[in-house]
Design an enzyme around this catalytic site. Structure first.
Site, short mmCIF file in Angstrom:
data_model
loop_
_atom_site.label_atom_id
_atom_site.label_comp_id
_atom_site.label_asym_id
_atom_site.label_seq_id
_atom_site.Cartn_x
_atom_site.Cartn_y
_atom_site.Cartn_z
N LYS A 212 -11.83 -37.38 38.87
CA LYS A 212 -12.27 -36.35 39.81
C LYS A 212 -11.51 -36.50 41.12
CE LYS A 212 -16.05 -35.15 42.87
NZ LYS A 212 -15.34 -33.98 43.37
N THR A 267 -16.20 -45.37 53.24
CA THR A 267 -17.03 -46.56 53.07
C THR A 267 -18.45 -46.18 52.69
OG1 THR A 267 -15.69 -47.80 54.64
CG2 THR A 267 -17.91 -48.62 54.25
N GLU A 293 -11.07 -48.96 47.61
CA GLU A 293 -10.41 -49.08 48.92
C GLU A 293 -11.00 -47.99 49.79
OE1 GLU A 293 -8.22 -47.78 51.91
OE2 GLU A 293 -6.89 -47.23 50.25
N CYS A 327 -5.52 -44.19 55.64
CA CYS A 327 -6.47 -45.31 55.76
C CYS A 327 -5.91 -46.39 56.66
CB CYS A 327 -6.77 -45.90 54.39
SG CYS A 327 -7.30 -44.71 53.14
#
Length: 544
Positions: A212, A267, A293, A327
């Site tokens: 996805k 997160t 991650e 990131c």
């Protein structure tokens, strides 16, 4: 059936093309962009052997030109998630039993297709769908994805060659089996390479996958799937779906055959996934592998011995390439008082020269942020920074979403090292700078380590080697990827395995052998050639 100890091609990092004026690649990419803009695609889900069109169409538009329609994709629901799981499980036996060199061949071919006939198509899709300039698209959707595919095959060979010793009369060997069940790949918008790597790395090791992508990355994900299919990937090995997050999660995390998740994203989402898996742990056949991650609040810490021009360039590139939507993007900087005047001067000169606009104009360094939700979040942080009397916005701070989601590169200088833009992840073109007294370097390192819950990337800039060593030691847990005299972005597959710990993820290092080990379950086989027929050992014999 083929037999032999096969030597894999030695991987080399794909050459980054320049797209300089007059180059053949520049002309080819401009044509690919024009061709893509001239048509409206109808993008299906790929489940088993079927291209699934639900009729529930959603629009895909360039973030920098949100009135233009690039494509419609067909949104799925829980039923389609269940179908994708069934397709993955149905394909599992044949795929897992396929000889490893044939799995390798598929993904090596995919790499060559991306390097050749699909290079400009995948770059154009990333430029238009995710608003990346030509260079950022090239290093991501072409070079990094090619590197992932080639190096992962190499790492697979290294894993299979790692075998135990055998004593006399015994042959010991290790099998690296795929996980039992299926793997769920949940991929982000910001890197096409990550979107391709998360499902393919698990599939390479014999797993079948439900994939996805982020909705805002579907335009390029569709090209990735076309490449995999042309490379010979069998039906059902990777199933591409566009269901909502809650629909996908409710079906997948309740399924007894759920074997693992390969994730890149926020997160908060990852922590909720972990919690859900924990609550459902009794339902699964095996303990699922959880690889993720997540976020970052990445830093540049500067020593008084550093070069001011190098520092300003590291900030300009590290904070503002791809609008800070990495990131690893530099989001907080600690500058010594003796250098701040020059760093500020050079940084403002850089920002004054940056042009902002659509990706089709190769003169634009800054493009749009991904969507309206991101635009509203980022600009909210800018306004909070503006309202804090401890802050000064010395560059940028303006924004406009009338045509595209444009936000100027924004530099906040703060006197409060714990202000909100120093602590929270923003994921946009905003960097906050804290100027510290040049003699307080060691205390500043402690501040860097304690300010953020994240630990993804960071850099130290210094000419004093004692300062470099001190920072490397003090910040040992503050970043999974640590850079010396460079910006904290731009990890290269096979050179700097990528990932962080603390609130930034499980640190399973994409672009390294350790990541592929997460997608196998080892079986030790011991074969004894002359089997004992008496239980008695020599020590039992009577003394004479």
């Amino acid at each position: 059936m083929a037999t032999g100890f096969f030597h894999l091609p030695i991987p080399k990092n794909e050459t980054v093309l320049s797209y300089a004026p007059g180059s053949t690649e520049r002309a080819a990419l401009k044509k690919a962009l024009a061709d893509a803009r001239a048509q409206v695609l109808d993008i299906p889900m790929y489940i088993g052997a079927s291209e699934v069109r639900t009729g529930n169409k959603r629009t895909l538009s360039p973030p920098h030109d949100h009135q233009h329609v690039l494509a419609y994709y067909h949104e799925g629901d829980r039923q389609h998630v269940a179908q994708a799981i069934e397709a993955a499980l149905a394909a599992k036996e044949l795929w897992s039993k396929l000889s490893w060199e044939n799995r390798a061949s598929i993904f090596l071919k995919a790499a060559d297709l991306l390097a050749g006939p699909y290079r400009y198509k995948i770059n154009a899709a990333t430029m238009l769908g995710q608003s990346k300039n030509a260079f950022q698209a090239e290093i991501d959707s072409a070079c990094e994805l090619i590197d992932f595919l080639r190096f992962n095959v190499h790492f697979m060979g290294e894993i299979y060659r790692d075998q135990p010793e055998s004593s006399a009369g015994v042959w010991n060997r290790l099998e690296y089996r795929p996980l039992e069940g299926f793997v769920f790949a949940l991929t982000p918008f910001n890197f096409t390479a990550i979107a391709g790597n998360l499902p393919s790395s698990a599939a390479l090791m014999g797993n079948t996958v439900v994939w996805k992508p982020a909705n805002t990355q579907i335009y390029a994900a569709n090209v990735i799937m076309q490449v995999f299919k042309e490379a010979g990937l069998p039906d059902g090995v990777i199933n591409l779906i566009y269901a909502s997050g809650p629909d996908a999660g409710d079906v997948i995390f309740a399924h007894k055959d759920f074997g693992g998740i390969h994730f890149t994203g926020s997160t908060g989402v990852f922590q909720n996934i972990w919690k859900t898996i924990g609550q459902n742990i009794h339902q699964y056949k095996s303990y699922p592998r959880i690889v993720g991650e997540t976020g970052g609040k990445d830093f540049i810490v500067v020593h008084k011995s550093a070069d001011a021009k190098q520092v300003s360039t590291a900030i300009s590139r590290g904070a503002f390439e791809y609008q800070g939507q990495k990131c690893s993007a530099a989001s907080r900087c600690y500058i010594p008082s003796n250098l701040w005047g020059d760093v500020k001067k050079y940084l403002l000169e850089d920002l004054a020269s940056m042009k902002m606009g659509g990706t089709e104009d190769f003169g634009n360094f800054i493009n749009a942020v991904i969507d309206e939700r991101a635009f509203n979040s980022i600009t909210g942080y800018i306004e909070k920074a503006r309202q804090n009397p401890m802050n000064e916005i010395i560059a940028g701070g303006r924004y406009d979403k009338s045509k595209g989601y444009f936000i100027e590169p924004t530099v906040v200088v703060t006197k409060d090292a714990s202000s909100i833009t120093m602590c929270e992840e923003i994921f946009g073109p905003v960097v906050t700078i804290y100027v510290y007294h040049e003699e307080n370097f060691e205390q500043t390192l402690e501040l860097v380590d304690q300010t953020s819950p994240y630990a993804l990337t960071g850099s130290i800039m210094a000419r004093d080697r004692y300062a470099v060593e001190l920072a490397t030691q003090k910040l040992v847990n503050a970043a999974g990827n640590f850079y010396i005299n460079d910006k904290p972005t731009g990890a290269v597959v096979g050179q700097q395995p990528f990932g962080g710990a603390r609130g930034s993820g499980t640190n399973d290092k994409a672009g390294a052998k350790v990541n592929l080990l997460r997608w196998v379950s080892m079986r030790t086989i011991k074969e004894t050639f002359v089997t004992p027929t008496d239980y008695r050992y020599a020590f039992l014999e009577k003394e004479k």
